[in-house]
Design a protein around this motif. Structure first.
Motif, short mmCIF file in Angstrom:
data_model
loop_
_atom_site.label_atom_id
_atom_site.label_comp_id
_atom_site.label_asym_id
_atom_site.label_seq_id
_atom_site.Cartn_x
_atom_site.Cartn_y
_atom_site.Cartn_z
N THR A 84 33.39 41.80 25.43
CA THR A 84 33.56 40.51 26.13
C THR A 84 32.58 40.36 27.29
N ALA A 85 32.44 41.40 28.11
CA ALA A 85 31.60 41.32 29.31
C ALA A 85 30.16 40.99 28.92
N TYR A 86 29.67 41.64 27.87
CA TYR A 86 28.30 41.43 27.40
C TYR A 86 28.13 39.98 26.92
N ALA A 87 29.10 39.51 26.14
CA ALA A 87 29.02 38.16 25.56
C ALA A 87 29.06 37.09 26.66
N LEU A 123 31.74 51.08 32.68
CA LEU A 123 31.04 50.69 31.45
C LEU A 123 31.03 49.16 31.31
N VAL A 124 32.17 48.52 31.61
CA VAL A 124 32.27 47.06 31.49
C VAL A 124 31.30 46.36 32.46
N ILE A 125 31.23 46.86 33.71
CA ILE A 125 30.32 46.26 34.71
C ILE A 125 28.86 46.40 34.26
N GLY A 179 24.07 42.38 29.67
CA GLY A 179 24.11 41.05 29.05
C GLY A 179 23.28 40.02 29.81
N LEU A 180 23.25 40.14 31.16
CA LEU A 180 22.43 39.21 31.97
C LEU A 180 20.95 39.41 31.64
N PHE A 238 35.95 34.13 27.68
CA PHE A 238 37.12 35.01 27.84
C PHE A 238 38.29 34.52 26.99
N VAL A 239 38.54 33.20 27.06
CA VAL A 239 39.66 32.62 26.29
C VAL A 239 39.45 32.87 24.79
#
Length: 526
Positions: A59-62, A108-110, A116-117, A223-224
């Motif tokens: 999700t974070a990457y997307a 890892l998520v951060i 992703g940016l 996110f949704v």
């Protein structure tokens, strides 16, 4: 202006190097979207995370990707395209290293968000760099070369990820980006050139409010879409709150861009009818590409019991077919074949693929039943990608082309997110519905049902279980078979509805105006 435009066209060795660099960067970005999918289980184990936590890695990457894509044209103008492209690769490469070294799931998520940016910029900027390096007559072929990377990328991720996870460990899916990233930065700084831009904005002219509204709208929506199904959609207060935030974010963002003197996204470019149809088609293409790429590996692993590597390898012949189709389609466009005809044929072939898959799916389908439908999917994608992109940009001029390319890129990514969200919801709901229907036919008083349970009970008793244990195991096995059959039926439904969606798109193509076939994307930044 023509002189400046021609200054960016490259020939011979330089053009080959620039093409390789740009395709490599686009591939890096896209492979990283799907390579993680097969490593999630290993990540959960080594980082001690729940399934919900580990889903954030995707999700974070997307979210970061989709936020940055609409801003790429504007950021290129602020910092110079070559510098922006090189910095994006550096951010992507460093964050890849940090992802591999993450000590817990939230680190890892951060790092994935930061990756992703950097990655979002690579897609659209690579497209513009490739097209500007080719003379106008060869732009269709340039789109085809770029398209190979974009279409083959999502398919390469799962088998490559499966191989790395089975033979090494999950951090290596990030470490392989590092040497490629370093080479790409060196090649970018040595060979890629920037067009001359007008004045840069001062810090106080930058539309910071617009950037915040864009992040709120796109980030919440993503996110949704990613978490809606597992969190029970609007029964969950967070999902409801973010849906409202996304809607208001969109309305305020549109108002801000239309009224602010220096907008970060030029919405007026959407007045072009072909771009509007093209962005819609890109959305549907993303829906079909990422949606079917999601369903097929899940089906082969869950129902047919294949390994992650085998499931990934199944998709490769179709991808090679797409790669083979790209230059042929690029050539047809150059020879003057109208793009709407190619798109219509592509959607029709995609419909036949979904119908074939619908009929081929059983709880024990083999490779031989799936091979040819996936080849057909490859042909369909080849006929869709390049014609849709060139058709969308065919009536645009000047820097509007770069802005249009950012819209098509964003809509393809969003289409993928919508596709995955809607398909996972459908699978869950329809599996339950089919299970209820199947169980209603399993009447315990019917002779065939009693014989089946009795036969299974005897089989378990012959393995040393007691009569009561064997009966419980027989009921369990029957329930498992019912669930398996219900899941297959839900996948069949998905393919049927996908097919109908593609069929409905064909009449929309009639709204496309005939533009110039050779899209002059080098005008994009002047």
């Amino acid at each position: 202006m023509v002189q400046e435009e021609n200054d960016l066209v490259e020939y011979g060795f330089r053009r080959v190097i620039i093409t390789i660099t740009a395709v490599l960067c686009a591939l890096l970005e896209i492979v990283d979207t799907t390579i993680v999918n097969v490593a999630l289980t290993d990540m959960r184990g080594s980082l001690g995370a729940t399934l919900t936590d580990v889903a954030w890695v995707i999700t974070a990457y997307a979210i970061a990707n989709v936020i940055v894509i609409p801003m790429t044209s504007w950021l290129s103008q602020q910092f110079g395209r070559r510098n922006y492209f090189a910095v994006s690769i550096v951010i992507f490469t460093i964050s890849s290293f940090l992802c591999g070294n993450a000590g817990n799931i939230w680190e890892l998520v951060i790092f994935r968000f930061i990756q992703g940016l950097g990655g979002g910029a690579l897609l659209v900027t690579a497209q513009t760099i490739i097209t500007e390096s080719y003379p106008a007559a060869k732009r269709g072929m340039a789109q085809a070369i770029y398209g190979m990377g974009v279409i083959v990328g999502p398919t390469l991720g799962p088998p490559l990820g499966g191989y790395i996870v089975e033979n090494y460990s999950w951090p290596y899916i990030f470490y392989i980006n590092i040497p490629i990233g370093i080479i790409a930065v060196i090649l970018t700084l040595s060979f890629v050139r920037s067009p001359k831009y007008g004045e840069k904005l001062k810090a106080n002219q930058v539309d910071w409010i617009g950037i915040i509204l864009l992040a709120a709208f796109i980030g919440s929506l993503q996110f949704v879409l990613e978490h809606g199904q597992q969190d029970d959609w609007f029964d969950d207060p967070l999902i409801t709150g973010l849906s409202v935030l996304s809607l208001f974010g969109l309305i305020l963002f549109i108002w801000r861009q239309l009224t602010y003197q220096y907008p970060i996204v030029n919405l007026s470019v959407l007045k072009d009818g072909n771009l509007r149809v093209g962005t819609f088609m890109c959305f549907i293409l993303g829906f079909g590409l990422y949606g079917s790429t999601l369903v097929i590996p899940i089906y082969t692993q869950q129902i047919l019991g294949w390994t992650a590597t085998d499931a990934g390898l199944l998709l490769i012949p179709g991808s090679i077919t797409t790669a083979f189709m790209m230059p042929i389609v690029g050539n047809l466009i150059q020879k003057g074949v109208p793009q709407p005809y190619l798109v219509a044929v592509g959607f029709l072939i995609f419909f036949f693929f979904t119908f074939w898959m619908h009929n081929a799916m059983t709880p024990d389908t083999g490779v031989e039943h799936l091979f040819w439908p996936l080849i057909m999917r490859g042909i369909g994608l080849g006929l869709l990608f390049v014609p849709i992109t060139t058709m969308a940009l065919s009536t645009l001029k000047g820097k509007s082309i770069g802005e249009g390319a950012a819209f098509t890129g964003m809509m393809r990514q969003l289409g993928g997110s919508f596709g995955i969200a809607i398909i996972t919801t459908f699978i869950t709901r329809y599996t339950q519905k089919h299970r209820v229907d199947l169980v209603s036919h399993l009447d315990g008083s019917r002779l065939e049902v009693q014989q089946r349970i009795n036969g299974m009970q005897q089989s378990f008793m012959s393995k040393g279980f007691s009569a009561s244990e064997s009966l419980a195991k027989a009921h369990q096995a029957l329930d498992y078979n019912v669930m398996k059959q219900a899941t297959v039926l839900s996948y069949m439904d998905i393919f049927l509805y996908l097919g109908i969606l593609f069929l409905c798109c064909i009449p929309i193509i009639l709204f496309v105006k005939r533009g110039k076939n050779k899209v002059d994307m080098s005008e994009a930044m002047h």
